[in-house]
Design an enzyme around this catalytic site. Structure first.
Site, PDB file in Angstrom:
ATOM      1  N   THR A 208      26.058   9.129 -19.187  1.00  0.00           N
ATOM      2  CA  THR A 208      26.481  10.167 -18.481  1.00  0.00           C
ATOM      3  C   THR A 208      26.850  11.435 -19.497  1.00  0.00           C
ATOM      4  O   THR A 208      27.001  11.153 -20.713  1.00  0.00           O
ATOM      5  CB  THR A 208      27.832  10.176 -17.878  1.00  0.00           C
ATOM      6  OG1 THR A 208      28.830   9.578 -18.727  1.00  0.00           O
ATOM      7  CG2 THR A 208      27.887   8.868 -16.901  1.00  0.00           C
ATOM      8  N   ASN A 210      29.257  14.175 -20.374  1.00  0.00           N
ATOM      9  CA  ASN A 210      30.572  14.552 -19.957  1.00  0.00           C
ATOM     10  C   ASN A 210      30.627  16.168 -19.945  1.00  0.00           C
ATOM     11  O   ASN A 210      30.538  16.658 -20.933  1.00  0.00           O
ATOM     12  CB  ASN A 210      31.417  13.892 -20.985  1.00  0.00           C
ATOM     13  CG  ASN A 210      32.732  14.364 -21.001  1.00  0.00           C
ATOM     14  OD1 ASN A 210      33.220  14.412 -19.794  1.00  0.00           O
ATOM     15  ND2 ASN A 210      33.771  14.241 -21.883  1.00  0.00           N
ATOM     16  N   GLU A 272      31.474  13.621 -14.827  1.00  0.00           N
ATOM     17  CA  GLU A 272      30.495  12.759 -15.590  1.00  0.00           C
ATOM     18  C   GLU A 272      29.342  12.643 -14.746  1.00  0.00           C
ATOM     19  O   GLU A 272      29.477  11.984 -13.826  1.00  0.00           O
ATOM     20  CB  GLU A 272      31.119  11.528 -16.235  1.00  0.00           C
ATOM     21  CG  GLU A 272      32.256  11.702 -17.069  1.00  0.00           C
ATOM     22  CD  GLU A 272      32.553  10.259 -17.632  1.00  0.00           C
ATOM     23  OE1 GLU A 272      32.853   9.987 -18.742  1.00  0.00           O
ATOM     24  OE2 GLU A 272      32.700   9.496 -16.862  1.00  0.00           O
TER      25      GLU A 272
END
Length: 330
Positions: A208, A210, A272
Site C-alpha cells: 500500500t 501510505n 493506505e
C-alpha cells in the site's frame, strides 16, 4: 489560469473584468454553473473572467472553533477553476479588515475602484460585507446605479436538494460517496504525499501507499473504499501570483483503508491505498485519491489469515465496481 492574492496582480486584459464572487468551497455543481456562465460571457464580450474568493475561508477567521473541515485546498480549487476556463482566481486573504468592510465600501472600493468590474455574477445566497449584511439583492441595488449589471443565479438541484457545500459535507461525512459525487459533478477527492510506512501490507501480498493527508481536510468515515488514484508526481507548492494548470498523471483503480488498523494494534489514522496492477516506487510522490464507494467498516480480525481472506474479497468487490463503472462511462 492566473492565481493571485492581491488585486494589484490581476492582469489587465481585453475589454475589462467580469467578476463572479463566492466562497467556492468545493467548486460544486452550483458553483460550476456560475463559473461556466462567467467564462461564456467573458468570451462573448472579449473580457476577462475573474473569480473572486477568499483564502482562508471567512469562517476560519471569524469563528475558527466552528469552522467546518475543508473540502479542498486552494491549489485544488484553482485547478478546478482553470479546467472550467476561468482566466484569474483572486483569492483575497480574508482578515478582520476585510470582514469589517461594509457592503457599500466593498462594492465602491474593491469591485469598482480597484477591479473595475464590467459585470458581476453571484449565487442567490451570496452574502458579503460586515456581518454578512450584504445579499445578492444588495449587490444588485449597489451596482445597477453604477451601470454594472448583476446576474443572480438560482439554486441548482440534485437528488431533490439544493446543491451546496453543506450538502456535500453531509454526504461525505456519512460515507455516501456517490451522492457526494452527484453534488460535486466528480468524485470527492483528497491529496497527499506518500511517506514511509511499516511495509506490513507488502508482507500480506497487498503493498500500500501510505498517504499523509493535509490537516483540516474533511474525510469520510473510517472504513474500506473502492478508489481511483492519480499519481501526480513531485509535490508542488503554489506561491501566488502563479499560473495554474490542472495536474494529471497515470490513473489506477484501488482499494483503500482509512482508519487505525485495529488488527495490528494501530492507533493513529492512516490512509493506505493498494493500487491495482501497479509496479514501482511511490515514495515522495503526491497522489490524488478519489473515494468512489464505501465497501465496509474497518474492523479487527482474529488473525492475519482472516485479514488476508477479507482483503481478497475486498479486491474482488472493488474490481467489479470499477469494471461496472468503466462500462457505464464508456
Amino acid at each position: 489560469m492566473e492565481l493571485v492574492t492581491r488585486i494589484a496582480d490581476v492582469p489587465v486584459r481585453g475589454t475589462g473584468n467580469l467578476i463572479a464572487i463566492g466562497k467556492w468551497d468545493g467548486v460544486h455543481l452550483a458553483h460550476q454553473a456560475i463559473l461556466r456562465a462567467l467564462v461564456a460571457e467573458a468570451r462573448r464580450v472579449g473580457g476577462q473572467a475573474v473569480a473572486v474568493g477568499f483564502h482562508p475561508l471567512p469562517m476560519q477567521v471569524l469563528r475558527p472553533e466552528a469552522a467546518p473541515p475543508m473540502l479542498q485546498s486552494l491549489e485544488e480549487r484553482a485547478e478546478l477553476m482553470a479546467a472550467l476556463g476561468v482566466d484569474v482566481h483572486l483569492a483575497l486573504p480574508f482578515d478582520r479588515a476585510l470582514a469589517d468592510m461594509t457592503p457599500e465600501a466593498f462594492v465602491h472600493q474593491v469591485l469598482v475602484g480597484q477591479l473595475r468590474a464590467q459585470q458581476v455574477m453571484v449565487g442567490f445566497n451570496n452574502t458579503f460585507g460586515r456581518g454578512g449584511k450584504g445579499t445578492a439583492e444588495t449587490m444588485r441595488q449597489l451596482c445597477t446605479p453604477l451601470g454594472i449589471p448583476v446576474h443572480i443565479f438560482q439554486p441548482v438541484r440534485a437528488d431533490g436538494e439544493n446543491v451546496s457545500s453543506t450538502e456535500v459535507r453531509f454526504a461525505v461525512a456519512k460515507g455516501r460517496m456517490q451522492a457526494a459525487a452527484r453534488l460535486l459533478g466528480r468524485p470527492y477527492a483528497v491529496r497527499g504525499l506518500v511517506v514511509q510506512g511499516d511495509r506490513r501490507g507488502r508482507e500480506l501480498g497487498y503493498p500500500t501507499a501510505n498517504i499523509r493527508l493535509e490537516e483540516g481536510r474533511l474525510l469520510p468515515p473510517h472504513g474500506v473504499y473502492t478508489a481511483r488514484v492519480t499519481v501526480l508526481g513531485e509535490p508542488r507548492k503554489l506561491q501566488p501570483p502563479v499560473t495554474v494548470t490542472p495536474r494529471t498523471g497515470p490513473v489506477y483503480g484501488a482499494m483503500l483503508n482509512l482508519g487505525v488498523r485495529p488488527t495490528v494494534g494501530g492507533t493513529e489514522l492512516r490512509c493506505e491505498a493498494h493500487l491495482f496492477d501497479f509496479r514501482g516506487d511511490l515514495y515522495g510522490r503526491e497522489l490524488q485519491v478519489e473515494f468512489l464507494e464505501y465497501m465496509r467498516p474497518e474492523r479487527a480480525f482474529p488473525n492475519l489469515d482472516a485479514l488476508v481472506a477479507q482483503l481478497r474479497a475486498d479486491e474482488r468487490a472493488a474490481r467489479e465496481f470499477l469494471a461496472g463503472r468503466q462500462g457505464a462511462e464508456g
